[in-house]
Design an enzyme around this catalytic site. Structure first.
Site, short mmCIF file in Angstrom:
data_model
loop_
_atom_site.label_atom_id
_atom_site.label_comp_id
_atom_site.label_asym_id
_atom_site.label_seq_id
_atom_site.Cartn_x
_atom_site.Cartn_y
_atom_site.Cartn_z
N HIS A 589 0.91 -1.14 0.11
CA HIS A 589 0.04 0.00 0.15
C HIS A 589 1.19 0.92 -0.14
CE1 HIS A 589 -3.72 2.23 0.92
NE2 HIS A 589 -2.54 3.12 1.79
N GLU A 590 1.26 1.99 1.13
CA GLU A 590 2.15 2.27 0.81
C GLU A 590 3.20 2.41 0.47
OE1 GLU A 590 1.68 4.78 3.27
OE2 GLU A 590 0.66 3.72 4.97
N HIS A 593 1.93 4.95 -3.31
CA HIS A 593 2.54 5.97 -2.81
C HIS A 593 3.06 6.55 -3.44
CE1 HIS A 593 -1.65 7.35 -0.69
NE2 HIS A 593 -1.54 6.24 0.18
N HIS A 596 3.46 6.69 -7.02
CA HIS A 596 2.96 7.61 -7.31
C HIS A 596 3.46 8.77 -7.27
CE1 HIS A 596 -1.70 9.81 -7.87
NE2 HIS A 596 -0.62 10.27 -8.67
#
Length: 802
Positions: A589-590, A593, A596
């Site tokens: 999940h992290e 980010h 991105h």
């Protein structure tokens, strides 16, 4: 436009490994799985030992605590010069630079405040933390002045009001200008002086109330007393009762007074007369353990109500904050705070959000009812009566859906205890106990290698360990990775602070988080004139690169720097840090980010990376969660840390079969919270005579949740996200819808070897733009937007929740 490599395409450490014949897979594992006490550290972790020294992140000025204060001072001075240039611009040539100069102004200040935000949460040296706090406060105070600076707003309006300038803007520049104008106007800057003063007063009061609400977001009942613990706490693990008994003895001694023999005798006599005493504090996991294990329904009821208690004073603070927000919105001529807040979000309006949440709650309700009926059935068998389970029964009866854990005393806070304790942006899903037995197959290093392999298949990107210069990081645990594209070279840098601090070491931020330290930005524009010399302490040439442009020109870009913070188990000699399934999902999940941030190739830092609408920012990270749950992905890097044996595939394929997860019931609870957030920030808050947060909560819960509201409970006073995430708690579900659809459309039915096409589509339509384009455009081009959804007419689908 292709990225060229300004520095070497491969880091020095990876190059050394390649020369030695070490595969990258071994390198990443060695870097992250080696003990972090320095006793047997990998040579790849050693800093460049050629006598050089630098400051944090390679910023020379941050090699000592005072450097933060000096950097803040120099940044403010530089910002003041930029403000003057922006405000004085009248000629077209200068006005054309306004948006870029505003973006540079933001970058100059964010470079210091974002770095300070990280360091004050992770640095072990108190002097650095205090200096970072001072710098953070100074920059924030200055930013607050800029947010209501009439000269800056008027300069922006001059730019937008000259058609020959506005029409010549690129799509990115126009987007930045529009977002800046919205931000200014949300601060009331365009209002008459008297109204603006009222706006400032209201905003200050809201901040005061929000801080008070957050600081007191805990149960008003501090503890419960049990005078006959043997009966009242029957079923509770002996270790837990013993801990509560010690708490009770301590409380008795305090009540009796220091050295008071009479007090001690009286307490002992009472205990002898009534049985074993126990004191249950609400501030520890003991309360959740009792709620899960106590056989007495009356005990469970008392504990639940205590855990969800609230005073009239707590409720009054919350309701005043919500009313003031409503007044603020009306001052800006908006119907409610929700209408004001959602202006620049994907959803666009509270009506669209409500329609979305309402339909999701409707399609999920039958599944939630079925799960709750299983709990009802168990209770009926247990009591022999036609009972229905209450809110305080859920945790207790859920344990009978699967074999009872051997050690209930180790159970953490129950999912049913306090709904507001859950943060859906980073809450791991429950997993199968047998699946957790596979933890020995997943180390931090092997998981990073798995991530690198996934990113290679998706985007042609690999993670390369890099050496650090003395002073560059804040703790020996920190590892540095370069993000390198197969043809475009280095895209940016990720620093990883992943492990719980050593025994006796300093504390750090305990939750998993992605911190942005520096955003991507075009640097060689006329707007940057003199910037390199204005604050040299915050410049690192190694973090810049030249990019090829049409006509044989090159452009200088600032590469992004991000930091990943987690609290995983520390590797020890002979045993690396091992990850549970929720840890792997968190890491994926992290890193979503982080990717991105790396792939958002924008000319403006204001829209770079994760600087997107709040209800879109979680899409790339949630998408990565689906890869983390894929048996094929997990099998590609899972191997036993001692034997090298591949992880067995069958348990991976049955990981979601745990009947005790009650996912639909938990989803309905989270939907209820998102809907409650919308109701609290609706026009209801402006009706002072009837606005009652408890009544609104009860009516909503009894309408959409199979678990009935417990009269006497006030858990809304612990819903601290109402301040920080006001009117936006829906964002998690909104983002999950798009992440789920993207994964299903582009990856779910394709083998890993076929992912590249879908990955390039995600990069091209979603990631590369950052916040530089309306996200609806990219989603529509991918093909995941249904007819009417943009206008709020689309219905939520069950698959959007999975």
């Amino acid at each position: 436009m292709a990225w060229k490599t300004a520095a070497t395409a491969a880091s020095a450490s990876a190059a050394a490994a390649a020369a030695a014949g070490v595969r990258p897979r071994s390198v990443l594992r060695e870097v992250f799985d080696a003990p972090v006490d320095g006793s047997a550290a990998s040579p790849l972790l050693r800093a460049d030992a050629r006598g050089s020294h630098t400051g944090l992140f390679g910023y020379e000025g941050l090699g000592r605590p005072e450097g933060f204060i000096e950097a803040a001072r120099d940044s403010i001075r530089h910002a003041q010069v930029l403000v003057q240039r922006i405000c004085e611009a009248e000629a077209d040539a200068d006005v054309r630079l306004t948006v870029r100069r505003l973006d540079l102004l933001s970058d100059v200040l964010c470079a210091v405040v974002d770095t300070a935000e990280l360091i004050r949460n992770v640095h072990p040296d108190r002097a650095f933390v205090e200096a970072a706090n001072i710098a953070h406060s100074a920059i924030n105070n200055f930013l607050n002045q800029l947010n209501t600076h009439q000269g800056l707003y008027q300069a922006l309006r001059r730019t937008l009001d000259r058609p020959h300038i506005a029409d010549a803007m690129s799509e990115e520049e126009r987007r930045v200008a529009q977002l800046l104008a919205i931000d200014f106007e949300k601060s009331g800057i365009h209002m008459p002086a008297e109204a603006r003063k009222r706006f400032v007063d209201l905003n200050d009061r809201i901040l005061e109330l929000g801080q008070e609400f957050t600081l007191n977001a805990f149960p008003s009942t501090q503890s419960l007393s049990f005078t006959d613990a043997d009966n009242e706490l029957m079923g509770v693990p002996a270790q837990a009762i013993e801990a509560m008994s010690r708490q009770s003895s301590s409380s008795s001694r305090k009540r009796g007074g220091r050295g008071s023999t009479l007090g001690s005798v009286t307490a002992a006599a009472a205990a002898a007369a009534t049985g074993k005493r126990a004191e249950l504090p609400m501030s520890t996991d003991l309360a959740s353990i009792v709620l899960r294990s106590a056989r007495s329904e009356e005990t469970r009821r008392r504990v639940f109500l205590a855990m969800n208690s609230g005073t009239e004073a707590q409720i009054a603070v919350l309701e005043e904050m919500l009313k003031k927000r409503g007044e603020l919105a009306r001052l800006l001529e908006k119907e409610s705070y929700g209408h004001m807040f959602l202006t620049d979000k994907m959803a666009g309006s509270p009506e669209n959000v409500w329609s979305f949440l309402e339909t999701l709650a409707q399609v999920n309700r039958p599944l939630a009812d079925a799960e709750f009926e299983r709990i009802n059935a168990i209770k009926r068998v247990h009591t022999g009566k036609p009972d229905h389970a209450n809110a305080w029964d859920r945790a207790y009866y859920t344990q009978f859906l699967t074999p009872r854990p051997a050690d209930l005393f180790s159970v953490s806070a129950s999912a049913a205890a306090t709904p507001s304790a859950h943060d859906p942006m980073h809450q791991p899903r429950l997993t199968n106990t047998s699946f957790e037995a596979l933890v020995s197959y997943f180390t931090v290093g092997s998981t990073f290698q798995g991530l690198s392999d996934v990113f290679t298949r998706l985007y042609g990107i690999r993670l390369e360990p890099a050496s650090v210069i003395p002073g560059e990081t804040w703790h020996p645990d920190v590892r540095k990775l370069h993000v390198v594209h197969e043809t475009e070279g280095q895209l940016g840098t990720i620093y990883c602070d992943l492990f719980r601090r050593e025994s006796g070491g300093s504390r750090k931020y305990e939750s998993a988080a992605h911190f942005t330290v520096r955003c991507s930005r075009l640097m060689d524009d006329a707007a940057d004139e003199g910037s390199d010399a204005a604050n040299p302490a915050m410049r690192n040439p190694r973090n810049e690169k030249h990019v090829g442009a049409p006509g044989g020109r090159t452009r200088r870009y600032q590469m992004p720097i991000v930091v990943l913070v987690t609290s995983f188990a520390r590797p020890q000699a002979g045993k690396p840090g091992l990850l549970h399934m929720q840890d792997i999902e968190t890491l994926f999940h992290e890193m979503g980010h982080a990717m991105h941030s790396m792939l958002a190739r924008t000319d403006f830092q204001h829209i770079a990376g994760t600087r997107v609408a709040m209800d879109f920012v979680e899409v790339p990270s949630i998408m990565m969660e689906y890869f983390a749950r894929s048996p094929e992905v997990l099998a590609s890097f899972g191997q036993h840390y001692r034997t090298g044996e591949p992880v067995p595939i069958d348990p991976l394929r049955t990981q979601r079969s745990n009947p005790a997860t009650l996912e639909a019931l938990e989803t309905q609870q989270q939907l209820q919270m998102a809907m409650l957030d919308q109701l609290y920030h609706s026009p209801l808050a402006l009706d002072a005579a009837t606005f009652d947060t408890t009544r609104i909560l009860q009516q909503l819960q009894d309408r959409i949740n199979p678990v009935r509201f417990a009269p006497g409970s006030h858990w809304q006073v612990q819903f601290s996200h109402l301040f920080g995430y006001g009117a936006s708690y829906y964002s998690y579900f909104w983002s999950r819808r798009w992440a789920s659809r993207i994964f299903r459309r582009l990856f779910a039915d394709r083998g890993m070897a076929e992912w590249r096409e879908g990955g390039e589509e995600v990069r091209r339509q979603v990631l590369a733009w950052g916040g530089g384009r309306d996200p609806w455009v990219g989603l529509q081009r991918i093909g995941v937007v249904r007819d009417g959804e943009r206008e709020g007419r689309g219905l939520g689908e069950l698959q959007d929740l999975q």
